[in-house]
Design a protein around this motif. Structure first.
Motif, PDB file in Angstrom:
ATOM      1  N   ARG A  24     -13.440 -25.835  54.702  1.00  0.00           N
ATOM      2  CA  ARG A  24     -14.524 -24.941  55.142  1.00  0.00           C
ATOM      3  C   ARG A  24     -15.104 -25.391  56.486  1.00  0.00           C
ATOM      4  O   ARG A  24     -15.346 -26.569  56.706  1.00  0.00           O
ATOM      5  CB  ARG A  24     -15.648 -24.948  54.102  1.00  0.00           C
ATOM      6  CG  ARG A  24     -16.775 -23.964  54.439  1.00  0.00           C
ATOM      7  CD  ARG A  24     -17.971 -24.181  53.536  1.00  0.00           C
ATOM      8  NE  ARG A  24     -17.678 -23.899  52.146  1.00  0.00           N
ATOM      9  CZ  ARG A  24     -17.672 -22.690  51.599  1.00  0.00           C
ATOM     10  NH1 ARG A  24     -17.953 -21.645  52.333  1.00  0.00           N
ATOM     11  NH2 ARG A  24     -17.397 -22.541  50.329  1.00  0.00           N
ATOM     12  N   LYS A  40     -17.817 -18.644  60.333  1.00  0.00           N
ATOM     13  CA  LYS A  40     -17.453 -19.361  59.106  1.00  0.00           C
ATOM     14  C   LYS A  40     -15.989 -19.128  58.808  1.00  0.00           C
ATOM     15  O   LYS A  40     -15.507 -17.991  58.907  1.00  0.00           O
ATOM     16  CB  LYS A  40     -18.274 -18.833  57.925  1.00  0.00           C
ATOM     17  CG  LYS A  40     -19.761 -19.042  58.076  1.00  0.00           C
ATOM     18  CD  LYS A  40     -20.480 -18.313  56.968  1.00  0.00           C
ATOM     19  CE  LYS A  40     -21.978 -18.347  57.163  1.00  0.00           C
ATOM     20  NZ  LYS A  40     -22.654 -17.350  56.335  1.00  0.00           N
ATOM     21  N   ALA A  41     -15.304 -20.202  58.444  1.00  0.00           N
ATOM     22  CA  ALA A  41     -13.870 -20.036  58.126  1.00  0.00           C
ATOM     23  C   ALA A  41     -13.509 -20.916  56.950  1.00  0.00           C
ATOM     24  O   ALA A  41     -14.129 -21.960  56.702  1.00  0.00           O
ATOM     25  CB  ALA A  41     -13.029 -20.414  59.331  1.00  0.00           C
ATOM     26  N   ILE A  42     -12.494 -20.493  56.215  1.00  0.00           N
ATOM     27  CA  ILE A  42     -11.964 -21.281  55.102  1.00  0.00           C
ATOM     28  C   ILE A  42     -10.522 -20.828  54.857  1.00  0.00           C
ATOM     29  O   ILE A  42     -10.181 -19.668  55.167  1.00  0.00           O
ATOM     30  CB  ILE A  42     -12.856 -21.110  53.841  1.00  0.00           C
ATOM     31  CG1 ILE A  42     -12.586 -22.197  52.811  1.00  0.00           C
ATOM     32  CG2 ILE A  42     -12.695 -19.730  53.207  1.00  0.00           C
ATOM     33  CD1 ILE A  42     -13.686 -22.323  51.739  1.00  0.00           C
ATOM     34  N   ASN A 101      -7.985 -19.317  52.689  1.00  0.00           N
ATOM     35  CA  ASN A 101      -8.050 -18.503  51.464  1.00  0.00           C
ATOM     36  C   ASN A 101      -6.882 -18.802  50.537  1.00  0.00           C
ATOM     37  O   ASN A 101      -7.034 -18.806  49.321  1.00  0.00           O
ATOM     38  CB  ASN A 101      -8.036 -17.015  51.806  1.00  0.00           C
ATOM     39  CG  ASN A 101      -9.360 -16.564  52.396  1.00  0.00           C
ATOM     40  OD1 ASN A 101     -10.392 -17.190  52.174  1.00  0.00           O
ATOM     41  ND2 ASN A 101      -9.327 -15.481  53.152  1.00  0.00           N
ATOM     42  N   GLY A 126      -9.416 -17.058  56.534  1.00  0.00           N
ATOM     43  CA  GLY A 126     -10.358 -15.951  56.737  1.00  0.00           C
ATOM     44  C   GLY A 126     -11.514 -16.444  57.585  1.00  0.00           C
ATOM     45  O   GLY A 126     -11.953 -17.595  57.451  1.00  0.00           O
ATOM     46  N   VAL A 127     -11.993 -15.598  58.495  1.00  0.00           N
ATOM     47  CA  VAL A 127     -13.120 -15.965  59.363  1.00  0.00           C
ATOM     48  C   VAL A 127     -14.134 -14.839  59.351  1.00  0.00           C
ATOM     49  O   VAL A 127     -13.758 -13.662  59.386  1.00  0.00           O
ATOM     50  CB  VAL A 127     -12.701 -16.118  60.848  1.00  0.00           C
ATOM     51  CG1 VAL A 127     -13.700 -16.970  61.596  1.00  0.00           C
ATOM     52  CG2 VAL A 127     -11.306 -16.620  61.001  1.00  0.00           C
ATOM     53  N   SER A 169     -14.982  -9.654  60.601  1.00  0.00           N
ATOM     54  CA  SER A 169     -14.221 -10.548  59.710  1.00  0.00           C
ATOM     55  C   SER A 169     -12.763 -10.408  60.080  1.00  0.00           C
ATOM     56  O   SER A 169     -12.294  -9.292  60.323  1.00  0.00           O
ATOM     57  CB  SER A 169     -14.378 -10.140  58.247  1.00  0.00           C
ATOM     58  OG  SER A 169     -15.671 -10.458  57.814  1.00  0.00           O
ATOM     59  N   PHE A 208      -8.554 -12.022  59.443  1.00  0.00           N
ATOM     60  CA  PHE A 208      -7.640 -12.838  58.637  1.00  0.00           C
ATOM     61  C   PHE A 208      -6.480 -13.247  59.524  1.00  0.00           C
ATOM     62  O   PHE A 208      -5.844 -12.410  60.163  1.00  0.00           O
ATOM     63  CB  PHE A 208      -7.172 -12.048  57.404  1.00  0.00           C
ATOM     64  CG  PHE A 208      -8.340 -11.682  56.528  1.00  0.00           C
ATOM     65  CD1 PHE A 208      -8.876 -12.607  55.653  1.00  0.00           C
ATOM     66  CD2 PHE A 208      -8.951 -10.441  56.646  1.00  0.00           C
ATOM     67  CE1 PHE A 208      -9.990 -12.296  54.885  1.00  0.00           C
ATOM     68  CE2 PHE A 208     -10.065 -10.122  55.892  1.00  0.00           C
ATOM     69  CZ  PHE A 208     -10.589 -11.051  55.009  1.00  0.00           C
ATOM     70  N   ARG A 213     -11.226 -15.009  44.115  1.00  0.00           N
ATOM     71  CA  ARG A 213     -10.997 -13.608  44.544  1.00  0.00           C
ATOM     72  C   ARG A 213     -10.229 -13.597  45.881  1.00  0.00           C
ATOM     73  O   ARG A 213      -9.243 -12.904  46.040  1.00  0.00           O
ATOM     74  CB  ARG A 213     -12.352 -12.888  44.687  1.00  0.00           C
ATOM     75  CG  ARG A 213     -12.232 -11.506  45.331  1.00  0.00           C
ATOM     76  CD  ARG A 213     -13.576 -10.815  45.521  1.00  0.00           C
ATOM     77  NE  ARG A 213     -14.533 -11.556  46.319  1.00  0.00           N
ATOM     78  CZ  ARG A 213     -14.555 -11.583  47.650  1.00  0.00           C
ATOM     79  NH1 ARG A 213     -13.664 -10.905  48.334  1.00  0.00           N
ATOM     80  NH2 ARG A 213     -15.475 -12.283  48.302  1.00  0.00           N
ATOM     81  N   ARG A 214     -10.694 -14.412  46.828  1.00  0.00           N
ATOM     82  CA  ARG A 214     -10.027 -14.427  48.148  1.00  0.00           C
ATOM     83  C   ARG A 214      -8.592 -14.945  48.034  1.00  0.00           C
ATOM     84  O   ARG A 214      -7.713 -14.504  48.775  1.00  0.00           O
ATOM     85  CB  ARG A 214     -10.821 -15.310  49.112  1.00  0.00           C
ATOM     86  CG  ARG A 214     -12.133 -14.667  49.513  1.00  0.00           C
ATOM     87  CD  ARG A 214     -12.981 -15.633  50.303  1.00  0.00           C
ATOM     88  NE  ARG A 214     -14.272 -15.066  50.647  1.00  0.00           N
ATOM     89  CZ  ARG A 214     -15.370 -15.791  50.828  1.00  0.00           C
ATOM     90  NH1 ARG A 214     -15.337 -17.097  50.684  1.00  0.00           N
ATOM     91  NH2 ARG A 214     -16.492 -15.205  51.167  1.00  0.00           N
TER      92      ARG A 214
HETATM   93  P1  ADP Z   1     -14.314 -11.436  51.887  1.00  0.00           P
HETATM   94  O1  ADP Z   1     -15.208 -12.463  51.286  1.00  0.00           O
HETATM   95  O2  ADP Z   1     -14.277 -10.188  51.084  1.00  0.00           O
HETATM   96  O3  ADP Z   1     -12.957 -11.960  52.218  1.00  0.00           O
HETATM   97  P2  ADP Z   1     -15.997 -11.553  54.255  1.00  0.00           P
HETATM   98  O4  ADP Z   1     -16.098 -10.605  55.376  1.00  0.00           O
HETATM   99  O5  ADP Z   1     -17.258 -11.954  53.549  1.00  0.00           O
HETATM  100  O6  ADP Z   1     -14.919 -10.927  53.267  1.00  0.00           O
HETATM  101  O7  ADP Z   1     -15.327 -12.886  54.767  1.00  0.00           O
HETATM  102  C1  ADP Z   1     -14.108 -12.880  55.473  1.00  0.00           C
HETATM  103  C2  ADP Z   1     -13.475 -14.246  55.357  1.00  0.00           C
HETATM  104  O8  ADP Z   1     -14.312 -15.206  56.009  1.00  0.00           O
HETATM  105  C3  ADP Z   1     -13.370 -14.736  53.915  1.00  0.00           C
HETATM  106  O9  ADP Z   1     -12.173 -14.303  53.291  1.00  0.00           O
HETATM  107  C4  ADP Z   1     -13.427 -16.224  54.077  1.00  0.00           C
HETATM  108  O10 ADP Z   1     -12.155 -16.728  54.352  1.00  0.00           O
HETATM  109  C5  ADP Z   1     -14.298 -16.432  55.302  1.00  0.00           C
HETATM  110  N1  ADP Z   1     -15.682 -16.743  54.886  1.00  0.00           N
HETATM  111  C6  ADP Z   1     -16.628 -15.867  54.477  1.00  0.00           C
HETATM  112  N2  ADP Z   1     -17.759 -16.520  54.142  1.00  0.00           N
HETATM  113  C7  ADP Z   1     -17.528 -17.824  54.342  1.00  0.00           C
HETATM  114  C8  ADP Z   1     -18.294 -19.026  54.196  1.00  0.00           C
HETATM  115  N3  ADP Z   1     -19.555 -18.992  53.742  1.00  0.00           N
HETATM  116  N4  ADP Z   1     -17.710 -20.186  54.510  1.00  0.00           N
HETATM  117  C9  ADP Z   1     -16.453 -20.238  54.967  1.00  0.00           C
HETATM  118  N5  ADP Z   1     -15.686 -19.157  55.138  1.00  0.00           N
HETATM  119  C10 ADP Z   1     -16.189 -17.968  54.826  1.00  0.00           C
END
Ligand code: ADP
Ligand code: COA
Length: 577
Positions: A203, A269-271, A273, A283-284, A300, A302, A329-330
């Protein structure tokens, strides 16, 4: 050089007109940059973030050249990066407006890399971005139309309408597909791997203050700058999974939901998935705030990364252990997106001639198959080297041979309004009323309002031979503007519910259909196209050889059918959704 590379290079054709003058698209803008160490990452490769900034600026300048007003990035379609670019190379970016709609424009962007020592150039990526002209005090801007001059411009103009259609329904379709496919995946797919890396370890959260150099003269943050910040955090997240240098391969289509301005704080924010054998999805999410205001969701995205070894081969990646609830879910959504991405790459980006005749149809590739169907017909419609083979009572048969393929088209005019002609020809169940090759036709599935799957049976050409059947996807489109025709595109697909049977030979249609142009409120020009496949050639071979004119009897019957039904109300197959 491949056919597609040829097409891409023609984004900048110096077209010699009959007058001898060299034509250059008036919206075309070029940028050339030497990649310096300050643009590169620690491995000496151009950072994709920097490239995205250059691409966005070039495209924005092209949009502004056409519109004459300030423009913002609304969306960027999927980008597939084919190569990395080393320090010392030159990046050449070309952008031009393919088509203007009301206040938005599609801009085509081509990125080439050049080796100054060898003069060799190769394609890095191609992208389509949508720019919107900023509203004025008078309201929404009405842009002037783009007038295509070359065959290539005509083709891009025509395809831009179909890409726009896909773009505007994209978010909704992806949401539906994700909820459907994650429900199917159930619990079992979030397998536990012994050495899996906890997603939490990847994260990233990072803040940026939007300063004047990040914004344009209207104080709006550049879309490219936001993409660059997003790519930066995504790269950090990807590196944390593999403890190595990741290479960005693709960015999925995304939309800038709202603007950001100088003084905004952007939270990125990125992680990771999910990680697969050789690739991972990061995902960002980008959000903005100012003072004590609530966060605004800006974007957002990917992104798919790989890790390459010394020989540029993709390494095996560690698995990920998702966090509970949102993480799980992601994780599942990333699996569904991987399938959608593969379908898209395969069906949309694949060179037209390499898409197998019958692609399996399913709801997750419906949007792309229908794009492929319509764009193949549009491409055929923009070819201009047809040869008149036969003519009878103003019904003309033309042929064209190219790359060992045979295409034919039949052109005729009818005294029936274009819209009614379109409705009557759209319903393939009625084709047997004029085409003796259509014995039976049943609707298998009404995929959406404009796309229908049919099973058609045709009699054998030889006496006593087996009949043929075809599973066809019919995609119908109304004109998107005054320079567009009505269009009915047909191609074969396969359906597990309708395998070939003993009684019939399964015939295949690669690309066929009608374009219907309004000549006057009561007169219409109809062109029927067909890319001849072995299943179709027997029906037309004697006509092409000049030995018969059965095409004429079919199209004369078609003309009679249209005229007899010109005042009747037409009911099309009902949507089963
Ligand atoms: P979703 O959660 O439906 O994928 P979002 O638009 O909320 O759609 O987020 C897009 C992507 O950004 C997520 O899939 C995730 O990878 C990343 N992301 C969202 N929120 C966070 C967070 N709090 N910390 C890290 N990465 C996040
Ligand atoms: N992809 C492509 N075009 C899109 C789109 C998408 N996802 N969503 C909307 N549009 C197009 C519409 O089709 C319309 O085009 P048209 O006028 O040619 O028919 C145009 O955008 C304006 O649509 P409208 O309905 O009037 O406005 P909206 O409320 O949907 O706003 C934006 C669209 C793009 C103006 C708005 O989302 C925005 O301001 N986004 C931020 C843009 C920005 O600042 N980018 C830089 C980085 S922050």
């Amino acid at each position: 050089m491949s056919k597609e590379d040829n097409i891409d290079n023609m984004l900048d054709p110096l077209f010699i007109q009959e007058s001898g003058e060299v034509y250059r698209n008036p919206t075309q803008v070029q940028m050339s940059q030497i990649v310096l160490p300050c643009h590169a990452n620690h491995c000496g490769e151009l950072s994709v973030g920097q490239l995205l900034k250059w691409m966005d600026s070039t495209a924005c300048l092209s949009a502004e050249r056409h519109s004459g007003v300030s423009c913002v990035t609304a969306s960027v379609d999927d980008i597939n990066f084919e190569h990395t670019i080393e320090v010392g190379k030159v990046v050449n970016i070309t952008a031009k407006v393919n088509r203007a709609f009301t206040s938005s424009m599609e801009v085509g962007i081509l990125v080439m890399c050049e080796d100054l020592y060898t003069s060799h150039q190769w394609k890095v990526c191609r992208a389509f971005a949508t720019f919107v002209a900023r509203r004025t005090e008078a309201g929404k801007v009405q842009l002037k139309q783009v007038i295509p001059h070359t065959q290539m411009e005509q083709m891009e103009y025509s395809l831009a309408a179909e890409r726009r259609r896909m773009r505007l329904i994209h978010a909704e379709i992806i949401t539906d597909l994700l909820s459907c496919s994650t429900a199917q995946l159930g619990e079992c797919q979030t397998q536990e791997y012994k050495d899996a890396v906890p997603a939490e370890r990847t994260r990233v959260e990072s803040v940026e203050l939007v300063l004047p150099p990040h914004a344009n003269h209207q104080v709006s943050t550049f879309g490219g700058q936001i993409m660059a910040w997003m790519e930066n955090v995504a790269t950090i997240a990807a590196s944390r999974l593999c403890n190595a240098h990741p290479t960005l391969r693709t960015i999925d289509m995304f939309h800038f939901r709202g603007p950001s301005h100088i003084g905004d704080r952007l939270v990125l924010k990125a992680i990771v998935n999910n990680s697969f054998k050789h690739s991972m999805e990061v995902g960002v999410c980008a959000e903005a705030y100012k003072g004590g205001e609530p966060l605004r969701h800006i974007n957002s995205a990917f992104m798919t990364f790989e890790v390459l070894d010394g020989e540029r081969k993709a390494c095996t990646l560690p698995r990920i252990r998702p966090e509970p609830i949102d993480g799980k879910r992601r994780y599942k959504e990333a699996i569904a997106r991987k399938k959608i991405r593969l379908d898209r790459k395969y069906i949309v980006s694949c060179k037209h001639t390499e898409v197998p005749v019958s692609v399996p149809w399913d709801p997750s590739n419906q949007m792309y198959l229908s794009y492929n169907n319509v764009s193949a017909l549009k491409l055929m419609d923009t070819r201009n080297n047809w040869v008149l083979t036969s003519e009878k009572n103003k019904v003309r048969l033309y042929t064209l041979e190219e790359n060992h393929m045979l295409f034919f088209k039949v052109v005729m005019c009818v005294s029936v309004p274009a819209e009614q002609t379109f409705h009557l020809l759209s319903d393939l169940r009625r084709r047997k009323e004029w085409d003796r090759h259509y014995e039976e036709c049943e609707v298998i599935n009404q995929a959406d309002e404009d796309d229908t799957l049919y099973r058609i049976t045709a009699p054998s050409v030889r006496k006593g031979g087996k009949g043929q059947d075809f599973i066809l996807l019919a995609s119908r489109r109304k004109p998107c503007g005054p320079r567009d025709p009505y269009l009915i595109a047909l191609r074969s697909v396969t359906l597990p519910t309708h395998p070939p049977t003993e009684e019939c030979t399964r015939g295949e249609v690669l690309c066929a259909g009608f374009t219907i142009w309004e000549e006057s409120p009561s007169d219409t020009k109809i062109t029927y196209y067909n890319q001849a496949t072995p299943g179709v050639i027997p029906y037309i071979s004697t006509d092409i050889a000049g030995l018969s004119s059965s095409f004429y009897s079919s199209f004369a019957a078609c003309s009679q059918f249209l005229e007899a039904n010109k005042d009747n109300v037409v009911t099309l197959p009902k949507s089963s959704l």
